[in-house]
Design a protein around this motif. Sequence first.
Motif, short mmCIF file in Angstrom:
data_model
loop_
_atom_site.label_atom_id
_atom_site.label_comp_id
_atom_site.label_asym_id
_atom_site.label_seq_id
_atom_site.Cartn_x
_atom_site.Cartn_y
_atom_site.Cartn_z
N VAL A 1 39.63 33.17 34.19
CA VAL A 1 40.73 32.40 34.76
C VAL A 1 41.63 31.85 33.64
O VAL A 1 42.85 31.82 33.78
CB VAL A 1 40.18 31.25 35.65
N TYR B 1 30.47 33.68 41.31
CA TYR B 1 30.19 32.44 40.57
C TYR B 1 31.31 32.17 39.55
O TYR B 1 31.76 33.07 38.86
CB TYR B 1 28.85 32.60 39.84
N TYR C 1 52.97 35.86 48.82
CA TYR C 1 52.33 36.66 49.88
C TYR C 1 50.89 36.94 49.47
O TYR C 1 50.64 37.32 48.32
CB TYR C 1 53.05 38.01 50.04
N PRO D 1 45.77 43.77 41.64
CA PRO D 1 45.17 44.67 40.64
C PRO D 1 45.95 45.98 40.55
O PRO D 1 46.55 46.42 41.55
CB PRO D 1 43.76 44.92 41.18
N ALA E 1 49.11 38.05 54.97
CA ALA E 1 50.34 38.84 55.02
C ALA E 1 50.32 39.91 53.93
O ALA E 1 50.96 39.75 52.87
CB ALA E 1 51.55 37.91 54.83
N ALA F 1 38.15 39.47 31.50
CA ALA F 1 38.80 38.84 32.65
C ALA F 1 38.25 37.43 32.83
O ALA F 1 37.05 37.26 32.98
CB ALA F 1 38.54 39.66 33.90
N MET G 1 46.44 34.29 39.29
CA MET G 1 47.64 34.72 38.57
C MET G 1 48.88 34.38 39.40
O MET G 1 49.81 33.73 38.92
CB MET G 1 47.58 36.24 38.33
N GLY G 2 48.89 34.84 40.66
CA GLY G 2 50.06 34.63 41.52
C GLY G 2 50.29 33.16 41.79
O GLY G 2 51.43 32.68 41.72
N VAL H 1 51.34 42.80 51.71
CA VAL H 1 52.63 43.46 51.43
C VAL H 1 52.40 44.96 51.49
O VAL H 1 51.45 45.47 50.88
CB VAL H 1 53.14 43.03 50.03
C1 LIG Z 1 31.56 37.89 39.63
C2 LIG Z 1 32.68 37.23 38.89
C3 LIG Z 1 32.44 36.09 38.14
C4 LIG Z 1 33.48 35.48 37.43
N1 LIG Z 1 33.20 34.35 36.72
C5 LIG Z 1 34.20 33.73 36.06
C6 LIG Z 1 33.96 32.49 35.39
O1 LIG Z 1 32.84 31.96 35.40
N2 LIG Z 1 34.99 31.91 34.72
C7 LIG Z 1 36.24 32.47 34.69
O2 LIG Z 1 37.15 31.89 34.08
N3 LIG Z 1 36.51 33.63 35.34
C8 LIG Z 1 35.53 34.27 36.02
N4 LIG Z 1 35.79 35.44 36.69
C9 LIG Z 1 37.10 36.08 36.55
C10 LIG Z 1 38.18 35.49 37.44
O3 LIG Z 1 37.74 35.41 38.78
C11 LIG Z 1 39.42 36.37 37.39
O4 LIG Z 1 39.78 36.59 36.04
C12 LIG Z 1 40.63 35.75 38.08
O5 LIG Z 1 40.28 35.14 39.29
C13 LIG Z 1 41.66 36.86 38.32
O6 LIG Z 1 42.72 36.39 39.08
P1 LIG Z 1 43.90 37.35 39.53
O7 LIG Z 1 44.86 36.55 40.31
O8 LIG Z 1 44.41 38.11 38.37
O9 LIG Z 1 43.20 38.47 40.45
P2 LIG Z 1 42.64 38.40 41.95
O10 LIG Z 1 41.83 37.18 42.14
O11 LIG Z 1 42.02 39.72 42.21
O12 LIG Z 1 43.93 38.23 42.84
C14 LIG Z 1 44.73 39.29 43.30
C15 LIG Z 1 45.23 38.88 44.68
O13 LIG Z 1 46.16 39.85 45.17
C16 LIG Z 1 45.96 39.96 46.56
N5 LIG Z 1 46.56 41.24 47.00
C17 LIG Z 1 46.22 42.49 46.63
N6 LIG Z 1 47.02 43.39 47.22
C18 LIG Z 1 47.90 42.68 47.98
C19 LIG Z 1 48.98 43.03 48.84
N7 LIG Z 1 49.34 44.31 49.07
N8 LIG Z 1 49.67 42.05 49.47
C20 LIG Z 1 49.36 40.74 49.27
N9 LIG Z 1 48.32 40.36 48.48
C21 LIG Z 1 47.63 41.30 47.84
C22 LIG Z 1 44.45 39.91 46.70
O14 LIG Z 1 44.05 39.64 48.02
C23 LIG Z 1 44.10 38.81 45.72
O15 LIG Z 1 44.12 37.53 46.33
C24 LIG Z 1 34.78 36.04 37.45
C25 LIG Z 1 35.03 37.19 38.22
C26 LIG Z 1 34.00 37.76 38.94
C27 LIG Z 1 34.29 38.97 39.79
#
Ligand SMILES: Cc1cc2nc3c(=O)[nH]c(=O)nc-3n(C[C@H](O)[C@H](O)[C@H](O)COP(=O)(O)OP(=O)(O)OC[C@H]3O[C@@H](n4cnc5c(N)ncnc54)[C@H](O)[C@@H]3O)c2cc1C
Length: 425
Positions: free
Chosen positions: A407, A45, A20, A245, A213, A405, A2-3, A215
Amino acid sequence: MMGLSLAYRLATAGRRVTVYESAPRAGGLVSGADLATSVRWDRFYHVILASDAHTRLLLRDIGIEGEVSWTTTGTGVFAGGRLMPASTPLDLLRIPGLRPLDLARIAATLVRAGHDSPGRLVEWMTCEEWLTRWSGRRAWERFWRPLLRSKLGEDGPKASASFIVATLKRLGKARRAGLDRERFGWVRGGYERVADRLVEVLKRHGAPVRAGAPVSAVTPVDGGLAVRAIGTGTETYDRVVICAPGPAAARLCPAWGDDERRRLADPPWMGVVNVAVLMRSPLSGRYVTNLLDDGLPFTGVIEVTAVVDPAAVGGHHLVHLPRYVAAGDPLFDAPDAEVAGAFLAGLERVKPAFRRSDAVACRVFRARHVMPFPVLHRSHRVPPVATSVPGLFVLNGAQIDEGTANVDETVRLAGDFARSLLGGS
Ligand SMILES: Cc1cc2nc3c(=O)[nH]c(=O)nc-3n(C[C@H](O)[C@H](O)[C@H](O)COP(=O)(O)OP(=O)(O)OC[C@H]3O[C@@H](n4cnc5c(N)ncnc54)[C@H](O)[C@@H]3O)c2cc1C
């Protein structure tokens, strides 16, 4: 994702952006880990579906669409103590306890999901109510209930029907895009390659990614929003978008009141404990095996190397054993050796020929906050992106309406929000 994808859209539109990230390397859920010496692969995966239009467009824009390999694979079930294929109607007929009428009703349910909208019309029903209505009680008990458990844990039946309708729609679209057989894509180097490439491209556009880093606070000050991060000090920005999250995001701004914090952390998030096992021989050759029998410690079996070339993981076979649980589940605090031992014992039950000594390596990965649980009346509980602090936004999986959820939805949401920010400035 997302970020990074939001930052990418803003930076390529000429905005000055800083990212960050608390972990030592960007990527969040798509990041990788060393599974064994010289074997680095996804901690969780990930595959790309042929119908993931937003993801594919992003990969094309950052120049790595050509690094995706496509393949087709089957699905299986573990039922009546046996591993068996479940890719064709004939396969499903062999599942103990399912009759031809159940099968016809399951097929009708898939058609129904294609017509229903996952939104307000079905969100007030539970998955159990919706699936029993269309498939009947026996197909619910023997087929749908275990499948839901694989994605949502033991509370799956109580989830909003929006979740199952959206999930079946996504799979239906994938099947159509793949000319009736699901096509799965994987990125050479693992999904982490996508995050790494985004970081590279962002740097080229003058947008630093500060990994390692975390936050600790975002505070309104004269002239903007002060971001305090461990290791990099405090810097002030015009606008800040928190892509963590909900429960993690809710802690970050001291200017929010208790009600707003509660709303940002709501609905309750769920997570996953995932055991990755590198093996000497294949398990079933099918990507997903759904568990219709009770009593296993994990909620699904994903044979990654049914899609990914084994050469990418050192010539071994890679199986992931996920268990989806509530964010507060004690499994998050259980010692790795205990979790790995229980999951490997479960794998011996699924495939009696498998012995622990066949495992080349075994690692436990945990993510406490993967997605909000798809509660009833979800559309009333989606937290707004804008917060009460001007210029401070929270954008995460809670805003994916149907609660599936993935990508593709993540990248879509980031793109939509980037457009609204750019249009409004
Ligand atoms: C087991 C599993 C299998 C999956 N399989 C698939 C698939 O096959 N196909 C598909 O499309 N999707 C799949 N997904 C879903 C996909 O991984 C997610 O929907 C997507 O990666 C979510 O991205 P996001 O950036 O919203 O969240 P996240 O990846 O959780 O990113 C949030 C980020 O914020 C950071 N963060 C949190 N707090 C702070 C802070 N205070 N300061 C700085 N950074 C911070 C975290 O470290 C993290 O990097 C799967 C997920 C899981 C768990």
